[in-house]
Scaffold this motif. Structure first.
Motif, PDB file in Angstrom:
ATOM      1  N   HIS A 244       0.808  -1.224   0.000  1.00 11.93           N
ATOM      2  CA  HIS A 244       0.000   0.000   0.000  1.00 11.93           C
ATOM      3  C   HIS A 244       0.839   1.271   0.000  1.00 11.93           C
ATOM      4  O   HIS A 244       0.298   2.366  -0.166  1.00 11.93           O
ATOM      5  N   TRP A 245       2.140   1.141   0.156  1.00 11.95           N
ATOM      6  CA  TRP A 245       3.006   2.323   0.097  1.00 11.95           C
ATOM      7  C   TRP A 245       3.072   2.891  -1.315  1.00 11.95           C
ATOM      8  O   TRP A 245       3.455   4.044  -1.497  1.00 11.95           O
ATOM      9  N   PHE A 246       2.746   2.083  -2.310  1.00 12.31           N
ATOM     10  CA  PHE A 246       3.025   2.452  -3.694  1.00 12.31           C
ATOM     11  C   PHE A 246       1.746   2.624  -4.505  1.00 12.31           C
ATOM     12  O   PHE A 246       0.743   1.955  -4.276  1.00 12.31           O
ATOM     13  N   ASP A 247       1.836   3.539  -5.472  1.00 11.49           N
ATOM     14  CA  ASP A 247       0.720   3.782  -6.381  1.00 11.49           C
ATOM     15  C   ASP A 247       0.686   2.762  -7.519  1.00 11.49           C
ATOM     16  O   ASP A 247      -0.362   2.565  -8.142  1.00 11.49           O
ATOM     17  N   ALA A 248       1.822   2.143  -7.820  1.00  3.69           N
ATOM     18  CA  ALA A 248       1.880   1.194  -8.938  1.00  3.69           C
ATOM     19  C   ALA A 248       3.069   0.258  -8.770  1.00  3.69           C
ATOM     20  O   ALA A 248       4.046   0.584  -8.080  1.00  3.69           O
ATOM     21  N   LEU A 249       2.969  -0.906  -9.410  1.00  7.10           N
ATOM     22  CA  LEU A 249       4.067  -1.858  -9.469  1.00  7.10           C
ATOM     23  C   LEU A 249       4.337  -2.165 -10.942  1.00  7.10           C
ATOM     24  O   LEU A 249       3.421  -2.534 -11.678  1.00  7.10           O
ATOM     25  N   ALA A 250       5.593  -2.037 -11.350  1.00 11.33           N
ATOM     26  CA  ALA A 250       6.011  -2.455 -12.690  1.00 11.33           C
ATOM     27  C   ALA A 250       6.904  -3.673 -12.512  1.00 11.33           C
ATOM     28  O   ALA A 250       8.098  -3.549 -12.212  1.00 11.33           O
ATOM     29  N   VAL A 251       6.322  -4.847 -12.673  1.00 16.63           N
ATOM     30  CA  VAL A 251       7.016  -6.116 -12.450  1.00 16.63           C
ATOM     31  C   VAL A 251       7.360  -6.706 -13.818  1.00 16.63           C
ATOM     32  O   VAL A 251       6.505  -6.792 -14.694  1.00 16.63           O
ATOM     33  N   SER A 252       8.598  -7.120 -13.990  1.00 18.05           N
ATOM     34  CA  SER A 252       9.044  -7.574 -15.307  1.00 18.05           C
ATOM     35  C   SER A 252       8.193  -8.709 -15.858  1.00 18.05           C
ATOM     36  O   SER A 252       7.907  -8.768 -17.054  1.00 18.05           O
ATOM     37  N   ALA A 253       7.765  -9.630 -14.994  1.00 19.15           N
ATOM     38  CA  ALA A 253       6.958 -10.758 -15.453  1.00 19.15           C
ATOM     39  C   ALA A 253       5.596 -10.312 -15.978  1.00 19.15           C
ATOM     40  O   ALA A 253       4.980 -11.010 -16.782  1.00 19.15           O
ATOM     41  N   GLU A 254       5.136  -9.142 -15.526  1.00 18.37           N
ATOM     42  CA  GLU A 254       3.822  -8.643 -15.939  1.00 18.37           C
ATOM     43  C   GLU A 254       3.905  -7.723 -17.155  1.00 18.37           C
ATOM     44  O   GLU A 254       3.020  -7.748 -18.019  1.00 18.37           O
ATOM     45  N   VAL A 255       4.955  -6.921 -17.232  1.00 17.52           N
ATOM     46  CA  VAL A 255       5.077  -5.976 -18.360  1.00 17.52           C
ATOM     47  C   VAL A 255       5.922  -6.548 -19.490  1.00 17.52           C
ATOM     48  O   VAL A 255       6.097  -5.910 -20.527  1.00 17.52           O
ATOM     49  N   GLU A 256       6.477  -7.740 -19.284  1.00 17.60           N
ATOM     50  CA  GLU A 256       7.262  -8.460 -20.294  1.00 17.60           C
ATOM     51  C   GLU A 256       8.486  -7.665 -20.751  1.00 17.60           C
ATOM     52  O   GLU A 256       8.798  -7.590 -21.938  1.00 17.60           O
ATOM     53  N   ALA A 257       9.165  -7.076 -19.795  1.00 17.06           N
ATOM     54  CA  ALA A 257      10.426  -6.378 -20.062  1.00 17.06           C
ATOM     55  C   ALA A 257      11.228  -6.358 -18.773  1.00 17.06           C
ATOM     56  O   ALA A 257      10.673  -6.110 -17.704  1.00 17.06           O
ATOM     57  N   GLU A 258      12.526  -6.647 -18.881  1.00 24.87           N
ATOM     58  CA  GLU A 258      13.391  -6.680 -17.712  1.00 24.87           C
ATOM     59  C   GLU A 258      14.420  -5.567 -17.794  1.00 24.87           C
ATOM     60  O   GLU A 258      14.937  -5.260 -18.873  1.00 24.87           O
ATOM     61  N   LYS A 259      14.694  -4.962 -16.641  1.00 21.38           N
ATOM     62  CA  LYS A 259      15.783  -3.986 -16.591  1.00 21.38           C
ATOM     63  C   LYS A 259      17.074  -4.644 -17.076  1.00 21.38           C
ATOM     64  O   LYS A 259      17.300  -5.813 -16.783  1.00 21.38           O
ATOM     65  N   PRO A 260      17.888  -3.928 -17.843  1.00 20.69           N
ATOM     66  CA  PRO A 260      17.888  -2.487 -18.104  1.00 20.69           C
ATOM     67  C   PRO A 260      17.046  -2.044 -19.299  1.00 20.69           C
ATOM     68  O   PRO A 260      17.200  -0.907 -19.744  1.00 20.69           O
ATOM     69  N   ASN A 261      16.195  -2.893 -19.847  1.00 21.39           N
ATOM     70  CA  ASN A 261      15.323  -2.485 -20.942  1.00 21.39           C
ATOM     71  C   ASN A 261      14.512  -1.269 -20.504  1.00 21.39           C
ATOM     72  O   ASN A 261      13.797  -1.328 -19.490  1.00 21.39           O
ATOM     73  N   PRO A 262      14.570  -0.157 -21.230  1.00 20.02           N
ATOM     74  CA  PRO A 262      13.846   1.048 -20.806  1.00 20.02           C
ATOM     75  C   PRO A 262      12.342   0.877 -20.768  1.00 20.02           C
ATOM     76  O   PRO A 262      11.653   1.649 -20.092  1.00 20.02           O
ATOM     77  N   THR A 263      11.817  -0.147 -21.450  1.00  9.37           N
ATOM     78  CA  THR A 263      10.364  -0.334 -21.499  1.00  9.37           C
ATOM     79  C   THR A 263       9.753  -0.463 -20.116  1.00  9.37           C
ATOM     80  O   THR A 263       8.665   0.061 -19.851  1.00  9.37           O
ATOM     81  N   ILE A 264      10.429  -1.137 -19.203  1.00  7.90           N
ATOM     82  CA  ILE A 264       9.855  -1.340 -17.872  1.00  7.90           C
ATOM     83  C   ILE A 264       9.751  -0.010 -17.117  1.00  7.90           C
ATOM     84  O   ILE A 264       8.803   0.225 -16.367  1.00  7.90           O
ATOM     85  N   PHE A 265      10.684   0.910 -17.369  1.00  4.62           N
ATOM     86  CA  PHE A 265      10.621   2.234 -16.744  1.00  4.62           C
ATOM     87  C   PHE A 265       9.518   3.070 -17.390  1.00  4.62           C
ATOM     88  O   PHE A 265       8.802   3.811 -16.697  1.00  4.62           O
ATOM     89  N   TRP A 266       9.390   2.971 -18.708  1.00  6.86           N
ATOM     90  CA  TRP A 266       8.304   3.688 -19.388  1.00  6.86           C
ATOM     91  C   TRP A 266       6.948   3.208 -18.891  1.00  6.86           C
ATOM     92  O   TRP A 266       6.024   4.012 -18.716  1.00  6.86           O
TER      93      TRP A 266
END
Length: 321
Positions: A244-266
């Protein structure tokens, strides 16, 4: 120290670079000695073209240090107070003040946080857990052997895809566990896999994190986790009572992109409703967190070097805790 020009988002280049000479602007986003043609700064006639230019600028990180030296040399003779402060060593303070003038007293509108190594840490070394749980399944390797084999397996290219963490990532982790321990017993893997979904396996890195994140959200700063992790991350954060501390989660398994791929940050910025240049990412891995975030156009601070606590992060953004 990395140049404040080369490591910042597009808005700085767009608004502040006009005050520099063409050569200084080129050096500011240096590419290993190769300068950017002056025409590149006048070609962004549409918002879409400007966005593409911003992304292109942020990807020229490998010439950062060379660009910094050329840029500071070029502006050293400038007469403005700001450039004198920068060439005298006050680069970070100058830049933070600049960003606060954009965002009403804050340096950033959003904070992105890495999970493992920054937000949470394993409560015990992985090799120790692998061995302790594995003893009843016949695991005989020492902790040192398990650690060495684990590191080797984790770094191997994953066949048929660049994504290790697809859905629950069981195939990947089965490979790592079996390679690290020599044990193929499915009961062993399941016990180990489930263990790392519990609050026994992890703890919050900074005891003051909750208080700091609450203060940031009250101030209007948006928060997101950006992590290379499988689908266990959400239940794990729930178990640690911090989702609940966070407004959103960008998890690589869900967005299908892993850091350092910029897509996960976008994706994280999209979830928060901010532009990449409005966000700063904090993480402990220079390649995945710092280079990846800057490639996406975000600012980035290295955990344990640029910042050492979330209270320090909040203070740099401009929020008192």
């Amino acid at each position: 120290m990395i140049s404040v020009f080369a490591r910042r988002g597009g808005r700085f280049v767009e608004e502040a670079a006009a005050a520099l000479s063409v050569s200084a602007r080129a050096a500011a986003i240096g590419d290993g000695g190769q300068q950017v043609p002056a025409s590149a700064y006048g070609s962004c006639s549409t918002p879409k073209a400007l966005q593409h230019q911003r992304i292109d600028m942020s990807r020229r990180r490998r010439g950062i240090e060379g660009g910094r030296r050329r840029c500071l040399s070029s502006i050293a003779s400038a007469s403005t107070t700001e450039t004198k402060e920068m060439s005298g060593g006050g680069e970070q303070e100058w830049y933070d003040n600049y960003r606060r003038s954009l965002y009403g007293g804050f340096t950033h509108k959003a904070l992105l946080v890495d999970a493992v190594g920054t937000l949470v840490l394993p409560s015990q070394p992985a090799a120790q857990i692998y061995r302790n749980i594995g003893l009843k399944y016949g695991v005989s390797y020492s902790e040192e052997e398990i650690l060495s084999r684990y590191r080797w397996a984790y770094q191997q290219p994953w066949p048929n895809t660049r994504l290790r963490f697809m859905d629950d990532a069981r195939p990947f982790w089965q490979y790592v566990v079996q390679t690290a321990t020599g044990c193929s017993d499915s009961r062993y893997f399941e016990e180990l896999y489930e263990y790392y979904t519990t609050d026994q396996a992890w703890h919050i890195c900074d005891p003051e994190a909750g208080k700091v994140f609450e203060a940031l959200r009250r101030a209007g700063v948006k928060l997101a986790v950006v992590s290379n992790f499988d689908t266990r991350l959400r239940p794990l954060l729930q178990a640690l009572k911090c989702e609940h501390w966070f407004d959103a989660l960008a998890v690589s398994a869900e967005v299908e992109a892993e850091k350092p791929n910029p897509t996960i940050f976008w994706k994280a910025c999209e979830f928060l409703g901010v532009e990449p240049e409005d966000a700063v990412h904090v993480g402990d891995d220079r390649r995945n967190d710092i280079w990846g975030a800057r490639d996406a156009g975000c600012d980035a601070w290295l955990w344990g070097a640029d910042v050492h606590s979330f209270k320090e992060v909040a203070q740099r953004i401009g929020v008192d805790v």
